[in-house]
Motif scaffolding. Sequence first.
Motif, PDB file in Angstrom:
ATOM      1  N   ILE A  97       0.854  -1.194   0.000  1.00  0.00           N
ATOM      2  CA  ILE A  97       0.000   0.000   0.000  1.00  0.00           C
ATOM      3  C   ILE A  97       0.881   1.232   0.000  1.00  0.00           C
ATOM      4  CG2 ILE A  97      -1.676   1.334   1.353  1.00  0.00           C
ATOM      5  CD1 ILE A  97      -2.689  -1.341   2.470  1.00  0.00           C
TER       6      ILE A  97
ATOM      7  N   GLU B 222       1.112  -2.294  -9.634  1.00  0.00           N
ATOM      8  CA  GLU B 222       0.093  -3.166  -9.056  1.00  0.00           C
ATOM      9  C   GLU B 222      -0.254  -2.804  -7.612  1.00  0.00           C
ATOM     10  OE1 GLU B 222      -1.384  -5.288 -10.987  1.00  0.00           O
ATOM     11  OE2 GLU B 222      -0.015  -4.781 -12.648  1.00  0.00           O
ATOM     12  N   THR B 223       0.387  -1.796  -7.074  1.00  0.00           N
ATOM     13  CA  THR B 223       0.203  -1.458  -5.659  1.00  0.00           C
ATOM     14  C   THR B 223      -1.015  -0.565  -5.459  1.00  0.00           C
ATOM     15  OG1 THR B 223       2.579  -1.643  -5.248  1.00  0.00           O
ATOM     16  CG2 THR B 223       1.298  -0.390  -3.660  1.00  0.00           C
ATOM     17  N   LYS B 224      -1.761  -0.842  -4.382  1.00  0.00           N
ATOM     18  CA  LYS B 224      -2.946  -0.044  -4.064  1.00  0.00           C
ATOM     19  C   LYS B 224      -2.525   1.311  -3.511  1.00  0.00           C
ATOM     20  CE  LYS B 224      -6.461  -1.994  -1.955  1.00  0.00           C
ATOM     21  NZ  LYS B 224      -7.618  -1.745  -2.847  1.00  0.00           N
TER      22      LYS B 224
ATOM     23  N   GLU C  37     -11.322   6.552  -6.633  1.00  0.00           N
ATOM     24  CA  GLU C  37     -10.835   5.205  -6.343  1.00  0.00           C
ATOM     25  C   GLU C  37      -9.843   5.208  -5.182  1.00  0.00           C
ATOM     26  OE1 GLU C  37     -10.163   1.248  -6.248  1.00  0.00           O
ATOM     27  OE2 GLU C  37     -11.767   2.315  -7.309  1.00  0.00           O
ATOM     28  N   GLU C  38      -8.905   6.147  -5.199  1.00  0.00           N
ATOM     29  CA  GLU C  38      -7.879   6.175  -4.160  1.00  0.00           C
ATOM     30  C   GLU C  38      -8.455   6.559  -2.793  1.00  0.00           C
ATOM     31  OE1 GLU C  38      -5.911   6.779  -8.086  1.00  0.00           O
ATOM     32  OE2 GLU C  38      -7.649   7.619  -7.077  1.00  0.00           O
TER      33      GLU C  38
ATOM     34  N   SER D 203     -10.502   3.585  -1.440  1.00  0.00           N
ATOM     35  CA  SER D 203      -9.649   2.444  -1.096  1.00  0.00           C
ATOM     36  C   SER D 203      -9.341   2.421   0.394  1.00  0.00           C
ATOM     37  CB  SER D 203      -8.335   2.500  -1.891  1.00  0.00           C
ATOM     38  OG  SER D 203      -8.559   2.254  -3.262  1.00  0.00           O
TER      39      SER D 203
ATOM     40  N   ASP E 253     -11.473  -0.076   2.095  1.00  0.00           N
ATOM     41  CA  ASP E 253     -11.209  -1.493   1.829  1.00  0.00           C
ATOM     42  C   ASP E 253     -10.356  -2.121   2.918  1.00  0.00           C
ATOM     43  OD1 ASP E 253     -12.630  -1.376  -0.538  1.00  0.00           O
ATOM     44  OD2 ASP E 253     -10.870  -0.918  -1.761  1.00  0.00           O
TER      45      ASP E 253
END
Length: 447
Positions: free
Chosen positions: A200, A219-221, A341-342, A345, A348
């Motif tokens: 992350i 690929e990192t959130k 989105e960020e 997140s 999540d």
Amino acid sequence: MNALNLSAFVILDTQEDEFDLHFTLETISQPSLCPCCGTINGNLVGYGRDMQIFMDTPMYGKRVGLHINRRRIRCQDCNSTFLEPLPDMHDNHRATRRLITYIEKRVMLKETFARIATDVGLNEWTIRSIFDEFAAREQKSYHPATPRFLGIDEAHLFRHYRCVITDVEKRTIIDLLENRSAVFVANYLRKMPYRSRVEIVCMDMWQPYRDAVKAAFPETKIVIDKFHVVRYASQGMDAVRKVIKKTLTEKQRRAFKYDRYALLSRPKNLTVHQQLALGHCLTYPLLKLAYELKESFYNLFDNSPNRKAAKQEYDAWLKRLTPQIEPYFEPLTKAMENWHEEIFSYFDLMPNPVTNAYTECLNGIINKINRDGRGYKFDVLRAKILFSEGTHKVVTPKFNRRTSGIASMMDLLISEAGADYHIRDHGVDMYTLLHLLEDGLFFSDQH
């Protein structure tokens, strides 16, 4: 061994004045190796002497100068001449090696370059050069561990924003970068070892950071720190307060005492007097609506258990925006749209969300060090923060009983999983840095 604890030299003379101690020295034995042709015990003969001064660590509160009667040697095999090597003397500075170590320790404390130069008898530029060499050496050996939760923020230093890289999980500072451009930050992130460890990245809403992270960790959130989001709600409410206050008479404004703090603070943190001030502010309908919108937006982040619930709460929050009040909260709604989105997140990760709060605290420490330093250059400030002795959070791995045999050990060391087996430097511990700051070890005059 002589009084100076320099076994390769013999003291010929000693003089003393009000501020200094002077020692006249020469080496005990003549060199036996020619550095030009490599001849050992060859035809080396004396070719005169040069008197050279080297500074040593202070003694009895006085500066110490070593006047060395240095031999000049001639090699009859290659016809070259050279000065004899001097044990215990530094190769690049007219000082003993122990004086260089002494200076390196002092420059990392609250001592100024000018003060150290006066105390040891060297000029200020030499002290600066010694510091630069020390910082370069420390930088070369500094290999911080790549964190699972990477934090990216900035600090405003020397009229520019500087990027701050942190380990959010370990609450440490990893590095302080000179600027925060996408290319500069991306190049730094690409050089981090074992980049796949990063799960992350927590950051604020700065597009170059997002570009840099996507380039280095595709690929990192990415998670936007909630404090960078909710502050827009506070700013929107405060904008309403300022507009209303401008329309009031002088007498009405006096009744608004403590209004800003009462409105911006959370209700649970208010004193009785501040609660009374808040009650007076909420008699104005538009300000009351703005305050309720601010509080409900904060509650969205505090109470939403997951992304779905947060989105439902936000949709309900949007419906409460009237045409009259919507312009004040436009920066917030635009941020929610551009970073949708960020921002979501964050939910999540419930019930253990990731925030950059410790990075914000570190920024406060960095800015205080800079203010109290009164004139630090960026490289000096960075070195003091990153390389001060005893500030790093270093973890030594436990003995791995499951690994046996030379082959399996070598496989472990060269694998990415083997990174966990090594001693891991997680960067500068925030609390240790704070204690040093409280003890005044970063305070100084101009550097």
